[in-house]
Design a protein around this motif. Structure first.
Motif, short mmCIF file in Angstrom:
data_model
loop_
_atom_site.label_atom_id
_atom_site.label_comp_id
_atom_site.label_asym_id
_atom_site.label_seq_id
_atom_site.Cartn_x
_atom_site.Cartn_y
_atom_site.Cartn_z
N ILE A 153 9.96 -14.47 0.44
CA ILE A 153 9.18 -14.22 1.65
C ILE A 153 9.82 -13.11 2.48
O ILE A 153 9.13 -12.23 3.01
N ALA A 154 11.16 -13.12 2.59
CA ALA A 154 11.87 -12.08 3.35
C ALA A 154 11.67 -10.72 2.70
O ALA A 154 11.46 -9.71 3.38
N PHE A 155 11.71 -10.69 1.36
CA PHE A 155 11.49 -9.44 0.64
C PHE A 155 10.08 -8.92 0.87
O PHE A 155 9.87 -7.72 1.13
N MET A 156 9.09 -9.81 0.81
CA MET A 156 7.71 -9.40 1.02
C MET A 156 7.48 -8.90 2.46
O MET A 156 6.68 -7.99 2.69
N TYR A 157 8.19 -9.48 3.41
CA TYR A 157 8.09 -9.02 4.80
C TYR A 157 8.57 -7.58 4.91
O TYR A 157 7.92 -6.74 5.53
N ASP A 158 9.73 -7.29 4.29
CA ASP A 158 10.25 -5.92 4.29
C ASP A 158 9.30 -4.97 3.57
O ASP A 158 9.08 -3.84 4.01
N LEU A 159 8.77 -5.43 2.46
CA LEU A 159 7.86 -4.59 1.67
C LEU A 159 6.63 -4.22 2.49
O LEU A 159 6.20 -3.07 2.51
N LYS A 160 6.08 -5.19 3.17
CA LYS A 160 4.90 -4.95 4.01
C LYS A 160 5.20 -3.99 5.16
O LYS A 160 4.38 -3.14 5.52
N LYS A 161 6.39 -4.12 5.72
CA LYS A 161 6.77 -3.31 6.88
C LYS A 161 7.09 -1.86 6.51
O LYS A 161 6.67 -0.92 7.20
N TYR A 162 7.83 -1.67 5.41
CA TYR A 162 8.32 -0.33 5.08
C TYR A 162 7.53 0.37 3.98
O TYR A 162 7.55 1.60 3.90
N TYR A 163 6.86 -0.39 3.12
CA TYR A 163 6.08 0.20 2.03
C TYR A 163 4.73 -0.50 1.93
O TYR A 163 4.42 -1.16 0.93
N PRO A 164 3.89 -0.37 2.93
CA PRO A 164 2.62 -1.14 2.97
C PRO A 164 1.68 -0.84 1.81
O PRO A 164 1.00 -1.75 1.32
N ASP A 165 1.65 0.40 1.35
CA ASP A 165 0.76 0.73 0.22
C ASP A 165 1.24 0.05 -1.06
O ASP A 165 0.42 -0.46 -1.85
N LEU A 166 2.56 0.06 -1.28
CA LEU A 166 3.10 -0.61 -2.46
C LEU A 166 2.85 -2.12 -2.36
O LEU A 166 2.53 -2.77 -3.36
N MET A 167 3.00 -2.64 -1.17
CA MET A 167 2.78 -4.07 -0.94
C MET A 167 1.35 -4.47 -1.32
O MET A 167 1.13 -5.44 -2.05
N GLN A 168 0.38 -3.70 -0.85
CA GLN A 168 -1.01 -4.05 -1.11
C GLN A 168 -1.33 -3.99 -2.60
O GLN A 168 -2.00 -4.88 -3.14
N GLY A 169 -0.83 -2.96 -3.27
CA GLY A 169 -1.07 -2.85 -4.71
C GLY A 169 -0.44 -3.99 -5.47
O GLY A 169 -1.03 -4.53 -6.42
N PHE A 170 0.77 -4.37 -5.07
CA PHE A 170 1.47 -5.47 -5.73
C PHE A 170 0.74 -6.79 -5.52
O PHE A 170 0.54 -7.56 -6.47
N VAL A 171 0.34 -7.07 -4.30
CA VAL A 171 -0.36 -8.31 -4.00
C VAL A 171 -1.67 -8.39 -4.77
O VAL A 171 -2.03 -9.45 -5.32
N ASP A 172 -2.40 -7.28 -4.83
CA ASP A 172 -3.67 -7.26 -5.55
C ASP A 172 -3.47 -7.59 -7.04
O ASP A 172 -4.22 -8.40 -7.62
N ARG A 173 -2.48 -6.96 -7.65
CA ARG A 173 -2.20 -7.21 -9.07
C ARG A 173 -1.71 -8.64 -9.30
O ARG A 173 -2.15 -9.32 -10.23
#
Length: 200
Positions: A94-114
């Motif tokens: 969860i902490a990693f995903m929080y950082d991912l959403k904050k600093y790399y939102p485009d990567l986060m969205q693509g990862f969550v979708d997949r």
């Protein structure tokens, strides 16, 4: 070396957080120069993307967690028990995903979708297996239920409520899921397992 870089990055990112780990930290861990790092990745974001891609690829190609003859109600309960025991691992995720959403939102969205697409595919197989066993309702709208559940699961894990443990969240989620999808026979199986104390 590329795989070693991804392995090391994944371990450090999950342990210390995405923002806290620098390229220098990864290079020092592997005893390599930044010049070597840049032979494989132009920047940290590219490494993060490679790590996320590999996570999805592993998940997509993983062997099924159950056999064809395993009762799907039992499978859901057993997998729920295993998941509920991994509080510290889930907290780091969860902490990693929080950082991912904050600093790399485009990567986060693509990862969550997949990731969600893979979960929906796996859940579709599970539900169809359950229908064949008579454990899951035949009239179930499977596409609708898989989309609904993937969203509910993400929300349940992301929201922190003081005093509520991962085990309690998982128990609630599994109970709601089985009562939503099970046939009469499936619910009888669930109640029998609860009576046997095969619970979360």
């Amino acid at each position: 070396m590329k795989e070693q870089l991804i392995d090391t990055a994944e371990r450090l990112f999950l342990k210390y957080g995405l923002r806290s780990v620098s390229i220098d930290d990864i290079c020092n861990e592997l005893h390599i120069s930044k010049k070597t790092f840049y032979q494989y990745f132009r920047q940290k974001e590219q490494l993060v993307k490679a790590m996320l891609d590999r996570i999805c690829e592993k998940k997509a190609t993983a062997a099924p967690l159950y056999g064809e003859n395993d009762n799907v109600v039992d499978v859901v309960l057993e997998q729920g028990m295993k998941f509920a025991s991994k509080q510290s691992l889930v907290d780091r995720h969860i902490a990693f995903m929080y950082d991912l959403k904050k600093y790399y939102p485009d990567l986060m969205q693509g990862f969550v979708d997949r990731h969600n697409a893979i979960d929906r595919r796996n859940l579709t197989v599970l539900l169809n297996t359950g229908i064949g066993q008579g454990m899951v309702r035949k009239e179930l709208n499977i596409p609708l239920i898989t989309y609904t559940l993937s969203g509910m699961t993400s929300l349940m894990l992301d929201v922190k409520v003081e005093g509520i443990t991962l085990s309690e969240k998982t128990k609630f989620g599994i109970d709601a899921f089985l009562r939503m999808v099970c046939s009469e026979e499936g619910l009888k199986r669930y109640e029998m397992k609860k009576a046997e104390k095969i619970t979360l």
